[in-house]
Design a protein around this motif. Structure first.
Motif, PDB file in Angstrom:
ATOM      1  N   PRO A   1     -12.646  -0.160   0.134  1.00 46.39           N
ATOM      2  CA  PRO A   1     -11.556  -0.168  -0.845  1.00 46.39           C
ATOM      3  C   PRO A   1     -11.903  -1.066  -2.024  1.00 46.39           C
ATOM      4  CG  PRO A   1     -10.736  -0.662   1.357  1.00 46.39           C
ATOM      5  CD  PRO A   1     -12.222  -0.672   1.437  1.00 46.39           C
ATOM      6  N   LYS A   2     -11.581  -0.582  -3.221  1.00 45.67           N
ATOM      7  CA  LYS A   2     -11.831  -1.393  -4.421  1.00 45.67           C
ATOM      8  C   LYS A   2     -10.732  -2.414  -4.632  1.00 45.67           C
ATOM      9  CE  LYS A   2     -14.930   1.554  -6.855  1.00 45.67           C
ATOM     10  NZ  LYS A   2     -15.162   2.896  -6.969  1.00 45.67           N
ATOM     11  N   GLU A   3      -9.498  -2.055  -4.261  1.00 50.36           N
ATOM     12  CA  GLU A   3      -8.363  -2.957  -4.449  1.00 50.36           C
ATOM     13  C   GLU A   3      -7.440  -2.909  -3.226  1.00 50.36           C
ATOM     14  OE1 GLU A   3      -6.343  -2.450  -8.191  1.00 50.36           O
ATOM     15  OE2 GLU A   3      -8.227  -2.063  -9.225  1.00 50.36           O
ATOM     16  N   PRO A   4      -7.935  -3.394  -2.081  1.00 52.09           N
ATOM     17  CA  PRO A   4      -7.062  -3.385  -0.903  1.00 52.09           C
ATOM     18  C   PRO A   4      -5.903  -4.351  -1.092  1.00 52.09           C
ATOM     19  CG  PRO A   4      -8.995  -4.714  -0.470  1.00 52.09           C
ATOM     20  CD  PRO A   4      -9.193  -4.072  -1.831  1.00 52.09           C
ATOM     21  N   ASP A   5      -4.854  -4.129  -0.338  1.00 52.48           N
ATOM     22  CA  ASP A   5      -3.725  -5.064  -0.370  1.00 52.48           C
ATOM     23  C   ASP A   5      -4.107  -6.393   0.268  1.00 52.48           C
ATOM     24  OD1 ASP A   5      -1.593  -3.270  -1.483  1.00 52.48           O
ATOM     25  OD2 ASP A   5      -2.220  -2.080   0.253  1.00 52.48           O
TER      26      ASP A   5
ATOM     27  N   HIS B   1      16.490  -4.693  10.615  1.00 57.02           N
ATOM     28  CA  HIS B   1      16.588  -5.314   9.295  1.00 57.02           C
ATOM     29  C   HIS B   1      15.365  -5.077   8.418  1.00 57.02           C
ATOM     30  CE1 HIS B   1      20.065  -6.894  11.074  1.00 57.02           C
ATOM     31  NE2 HIS B   1      19.669  -8.098  11.347  1.00 57.02           N
ATOM     32  N   HIS B   2      14.351  -4.467   8.956  1.00 56.88           N
ATOM     33  CA  HIS B   2      13.129  -4.281   8.191  1.00 56.88           C
ATOM     34  C   HIS B   2      12.724  -2.814   8.210  1.00 56.88           C
ATOM     35  CE1 HIS B   2      12.548  -8.553   7.690  1.00 56.88           C
ATOM     36  NE2 HIS B   2      12.807  -8.706   8.967  1.00 56.88           N
ATOM     37  N   PRO B   3      12.188  -2.340   7.092  1.00 64.39           N
ATOM     38  CA  PRO B   3      11.746  -0.943   7.038  1.00 64.39           C
ATOM     39  C   PRO B   3      10.449  -0.768   7.821  1.00 64.39           C
ATOM     40  CG  PRO B   3      11.100  -2.085   5.049  1.00 64.39           C
ATOM     41  CD  PRO B   3      11.942  -3.059   5.861  1.00 64.39           C
ATOM     42  N   GLY B   4      10.143   0.449   8.136  1.00 72.15           N
ATOM     43  CA  GLY B   4       8.842   0.724   8.710  1.00 72.15           C
ATOM     44  C   GLY B   4       7.792   0.677   7.621  1.00 72.15           C
ATOM     45  N   ALA B   5       6.560   0.648   8.030  1.00 77.32           N
ATOM     46  CA  ALA B   5       5.439   0.656   7.094  1.00 77.32           C
ATOM     47  C   ALA B   5       4.189   1.046   7.857  1.00 77.32           C
ATOM     48  CB  ALA B   5       5.247  -0.714   6.451  1.00 77.32           C
TER      49      ALA B   5
ATOM     50  N   ALA C   1       5.176 -10.354   5.920  1.00 83.61           N
ATOM     51  CA  ALA C   1       6.363 -11.187   5.707  1.00 83.61           C
ATOM     52  C   ALA C   1       6.617 -11.374   4.229  1.00 83.61           C
ATOM     53  CB  ALA C   1       6.198 -12.527   6.405  1.00 83.61           C
ATOM     54  N   ALA C   2       5.562 -11.650   3.457  1.00 86.09           N
ATOM     55  CA  ALA C   2       5.721 -11.847   2.006  1.00 86.09           C
ATOM     56  C   ALA C   2       6.242 -10.591   1.312  1.00 86.09           C
ATOM     57  CB  ALA C   2       4.374 -12.262   1.390  1.00 86.09           C
ATOM     58  N   GLU C   3       5.898  -9.421   1.853  1.00 80.66           N
ATOM     59  CA  GLU C   3       6.343  -8.149   1.286  1.00 80.66           C
ATOM     60  C   GLU C   3       7.714  -7.722   1.813  1.00 80.66           C
ATOM     61  OE1 GLU C   3       4.707  -6.172  -1.022  1.00 80.66           O
ATOM     62  OE2 GLU C   3       3.291  -7.800  -1.274  1.00 80.66           O
ATOM     63  N   GLY C   4       8.323  -8.538   2.678  1.00 78.09           N
ATOM     64  CA  GLY C   4       9.635  -8.213   3.232  1.00 78.09           C
ATOM     65  C   GLY C   4       9.602  -7.090   4.268  1.00 78.09           C
ATOM     66  N   LEU C   5       8.452  -6.888   4.867  1.00 80.33           N
ATOM     67  CA  LEU C   5       8.305  -5.807   5.838  1.00 80.33           C
ATOM     68  C   LEU C   5       8.539  -6.248   7.276  1.00 80.33           C
ATOM     69  CD1 LEU C   5       5.251  -4.051   4.184  1.00 80.33           C
ATOM     70  CD2 LEU C   5       7.647  -3.304   4.166  1.00 80.33           C
ATOM     71  N   ILE C   6       8.537  -7.548   7.495  1.00 78.60           N
ATOM     72  CA  ILE C   6       8.870  -8.085   8.820  1.00 78.60           C
ATOM     73  C   ILE C   6       9.774  -9.285   8.638  1.00 78.60           C
ATOM     74  CG2 ILE C   6       6.832  -7.235  10.022  1.00 78.60           C
ATOM     75  CD1 ILE C   6       5.659 -10.084   9.784  1.00 78.60           C
TER      76      ILE C   6
END
Length: 181
Positions: free
Chosen positions: A150-154, A4-8, A176-181
Protein backbone atom coordinates in the motif's frame (compact mmCIF):
# COMPACT_ATOMS: atom_id res chain seq x y z
CA UNK A 1 -22.73 -7.13 22.16
CA UNK A 2 -21.46 -3.58 21.96
CA UNK A 3 -24.09 -1.56 20.10
CA UNK A 4 -22.32 1.79 20.49
CA UNK A 5 -19.80 1.30 17.73
CA UNK A 6 -20.22 0.67 14.01
CA UNK A 7 -18.76 -2.31 12.29
CA UNK A 8 -15.67 -1.94 10.17
CA UNK A 9 -13.26 -3.99 8.11
CA UNK A 10 -9.60 -4.00 9.11
CA UNK A 11 -7.65 -5.41 6.18
CA UNK A 12 -4.16 -6.58 7.16
CA UNK A 13 -2.02 -6.93 4.04
CA UNK A 14 1.57 -8.08 3.87
CA UNK A 15 3.85 -10.83 2.66
CA UNK A 16 3.38 -14.48 3.66
CA UNK A 17 4.62 -15.01 7.25
CA UNK A 18 4.61 -11.26 7.94
CA UNK A 19 2.42 -11.71 11.05
CA UNK A 20 -1.02 -10.78 9.69
CA UNK A 21 -2.91 -13.71 11.20
CA UNK A 22 -1.06 -13.53 14.52
CA UNK A 23 -1.85 -9.83 14.87
CA UNK A 24 -5.50 -10.39 13.89
CA UNK A 25 -5.86 -13.20 16.44
CA UNK A 26 -4.33 -11.11 19.21
CA UNK A 27 -6.52 -8.13 18.36
CA UNK A 28 -9.67 -10.26 18.06
CA UNK A 29 -9.13 -11.65 21.55
CA UNK A 30 -8.70 -8.16 23.00
CA UNK A 31 -11.75 -6.76 21.22
CA UNK A 32 -13.95 -9.70 22.22
CA UNK A 33 -12.84 -9.29 25.82
CA UNK A 34 -14.04 -5.68 25.59
CA UNK A 35 -17.47 -6.82 24.38
CA UNK A 36 -17.12 -6.23 20.64
CA UNK A 37 -18.53 -8.51 17.95
CA UNK A 38 -15.49 -9.66 15.97
CA UNK A 39 -14.90 -12.05 13.09
CA UNK A 40 -11.54 -13.00 11.59
CA UNK A 41 -11.62 -13.88 7.89
CA UNK A 42 -8.32 -15.71 7.63
CA UNK A 43 -6.89 -16.03 4.14
CA UNK A 44 -6.04 -19.73 4.47
CA UNK A 45 -9.51 -20.63 5.76
CA UNK A 46 -11.16 -18.57 3.02
CA UNK A 47 -9.11 -20.35 0.36
CA UNK A 48 -10.19 -23.71 1.79
CA UNK A 49 -13.90 -22.96 1.97
CA UNK A 50 -15.11 -19.84 0.16
CA UNK A 51 -12.53 -19.84 -2.62
CA UNK A 52 -11.87 -23.56 -3.03
CA UNK A 53 -10.89 -24.30 -6.59
CA UNK A 54 -9.17 -20.97 -7.20
CA UNK A 55 -5.51 -21.00 -8.06
CA UNK A 56 -2.94 -18.26 -7.78
CA UNK A 57 -3.22 -16.57 -11.17
CA UNK A 58 -3.81 -12.83 -11.18
CA UNK A 59 -7.51 -13.39 -12.02
CA UNK A 60 -7.96 -16.01 -9.29
CA UNK A 61 -6.21 -13.84 -6.70
CA UNK A 62 -8.48 -10.93 -7.64
CA UNK A 63 -11.57 -13.15 -7.41
CA UNK A 64 -10.49 -14.38 -3.99
CA UNK A 65 -9.92 -10.83 -2.71
CA UNK A 66 -13.30 -9.67 -4.02
CA UNK A 67 -15.07 -12.62 -2.35
CA UNK A 68 -13.40 -11.90 0.96
CA UNK A 69 -14.14 -8.20 0.54
CA UNK A 70 -17.83 -8.89 -0.05
CA UNK A 71 -18.16 -11.06 3.06
CA UNK A 72 -16.20 -8.53 5.12
CA UNK A 73 -18.37 -5.64 3.94
CA UNK A 74 -21.59 -7.54 4.67
CA UNK A 75 -20.47 -8.37 8.20
CA UNK A 76 -19.06 -4.90 8.87
CA UNK A 77 -22.19 -3.21 7.52
CA UNK A 78 -24.11 -5.21 10.12
CA UNK A 79 -22.07 -4.08 13.11
CA UNK A 80 -19.25 -6.61 13.21
CA UNK A 81 -15.59 -5.68 13.50
CA UNK A 82 -14.05 -7.79 10.72
CA UNK A 83 -10.34 -8.51 10.78
CA UNK A 84 -9.02 -9.71 7.42
CA UNK A 85 -5.46 -11.08 7.42
CA UNK A 86 -5.22 -11.69 3.65
CA UNK A 87 -2.20 -10.94 1.46
CA UNK A 88 -4.19 -9.29 -1.36
CA UNK A 89 -1.06 -8.61 -3.40
CA UNK A 90 -2.56 -6.19 -5.93
CA UNK A 91 -3.31 -2.58 -5.06
CA UNK A 92 -6.23 -2.36 -7.48
CA UNK A 93 -7.95 -5.36 -5.84
CA UNK A 94 -7.63 -3.73 -2.41
CA UNK A 95 -8.88 -0.44 -3.88
CA UNK A 96 -11.97 -2.22 -5.23
CA UNK A 97 -12.68 -3.65 -1.77
CA UNK A 98 -12.28 -0.18 -0.24
CA UNK A 99 -14.65 1.25 -2.88
CA UNK A 100 -17.26 -1.44 -2.08
CA UNK A 101 -17.09 -0.41 1.57
CA UNK A 102 -17.29 3.29 0.78
CA UNK A 103 -20.26 2.64 -1.49
CA UNK A 104 -22.21 1.18 1.42
CA UNK A 105 -20.98 3.73 3.97
CA UNK A 106 -18.98 1.02 5.77
CA UNK A 107 -15.60 1.81 7.31
CA UNK A 108 -12.52 0.17 5.83
CA UNK A 109 -9.10 0.39 7.44
CA UNK A 110 -6.02 -0.82 5.57
CA UNK A 111 -3.07 -1.95 7.66
CA UNK A 112 0.25 -2.70 6.02
CA UNK A 113 2.00 -5.43 7.98
CA UNK A 114 5.37 -4.40 6.64
CA UNK A 115 7.84 -7.16 7.27
CA UNK A 116 10.95 -7.52 5.11
CA UNK A 117 10.98 -10.67 3.00
CA UNK A 118 14.15 -11.85 4.74
CA UNK A 119 12.36 -11.75 8.12
CA UNK A 120 9.32 -13.51 6.66
CA UNK A 121 11.61 -16.20 5.24
CA UNK A 122 13.21 -16.68 8.67
CA UNK A 123 9.76 -17.07 10.27
CA UNK A 124 8.48 -19.23 7.37
CA UNK A 125 5.63 -20.58 9.49
CA UNK A 126 4.18 -22.55 6.57
CA UNK A 127 7.45 -23.61 4.95
CA UNK A 128 6.60 -21.63 1.80
CA UNK A 129 9.93 -19.83 1.45
CA UNK A 130 11.85 -23.09 1.92
CA UNK A 131 9.70 -24.78 -0.74
CA UNK A 132 10.22 -21.87 -3.12
CA UNK A 133 13.99 -21.87 -2.51
CA UNK A 134 14.15 -25.61 -3.25
CA UNK A 135 12.13 -25.23 -6.45
CA UNK A 136 9.06 -27.09 -5.13
CA UNK A 137 6.88 -23.93 -5.18
CA UNK A 138 6.48 -21.14 -7.68
CA UNK A 139 4.38 -18.01 -7.51
CA UNK A 140 5.26 -17.06 -3.93
CA UNK A 141 4.04 -13.55 -3.28
CA UNK A 142 6.92 -11.13 -2.89
CA UNK A 143 9.50 -13.60 -4.21
CA UNK A 144 8.56 -14.72 -7.71
CA UNK A 145 5.03 -13.27 -7.76
CA UNK A 146 4.18 -9.58 -7.34
CA UNK A 147 3.29 -7.83 -4.11
CA UNK A 148 2.25 -4.19 -4.37
CA UNK A 149 2.55 -2.65 -0.91
CA UNK A 150 0.00 0.00 0.00
CA UNK A 151 1.20 3.50 -0.84
CA UNK A 152 -0.96 5.17 1.81
CA UNK A 153 -2.18 2.63 4.35
CA UNK A 154 -4.22 3.81 7.30
CA UNK A 155 -1.58 2.19 9.51
CA UNK A 156 1.94 0.95 8.84
CA UNK A 157 3.28 -1.75 11.17
CA UNK A 158 7.01 -2.47 11.15
CA UNK A 159 6.73 -5.93 12.65
CA UNK A 160 10.43 -6.61 12.75
CA UNK A 161 10.66 -3.87 15.40
CA UNK A 162 7.60 -4.72 17.48
CA UNK A 163 5.92 -7.77 18.95
CA UNK A 164 2.54 -9.06 17.74
CA UNK A 165 1.05 -7.62 20.93
CA UNK A 166 2.51 -4.19 20.20
CA UNK A 167 1.23 -4.38 16.63
CA UNK A 168 -2.25 -5.36 17.82
CA UNK A 169 -2.15 -2.47 20.29
CA UNK A 170 -1.29 -0.05 17.48
CA UNK A 171 -4.30 -1.24 15.45
CA UNK A 172 -6.51 -1.04 18.54
CA UNK A 173 -5.31 2.51 19.21
CA UNK A 174 -6.14 3.54 15.64
CA UNK A 175 -9.60 1.98 15.87
CA UNK A 176 -10.25 3.86 19.12
CA UNK A 177 -9.02 7.15 17.63
CA UNK A 178 -11.38 6.63 14.67
CA UNK A 179 -14.34 5.98 17.00
CA UNK A 180 -14.68 2.41 15.80
CA UNK A 181 -14.27 0.79 19.21
Amino acid sequence: MNRHHPGATVWLTGLPSSGKTTIAGTLAKRLRSAGHRVEVLDGDEIRTFLSAGLGFSRADRDTNVQRVGLVAELLARNGVMVLVPVIAPYADSRAAVRARHEGSGTRYVEVHVATPMEVCAERDVKGLYAKQASGRLTGLTGVDAPYEPPKEPDLYLDTQLQSPGQSAHAVQTLLAAEGLI
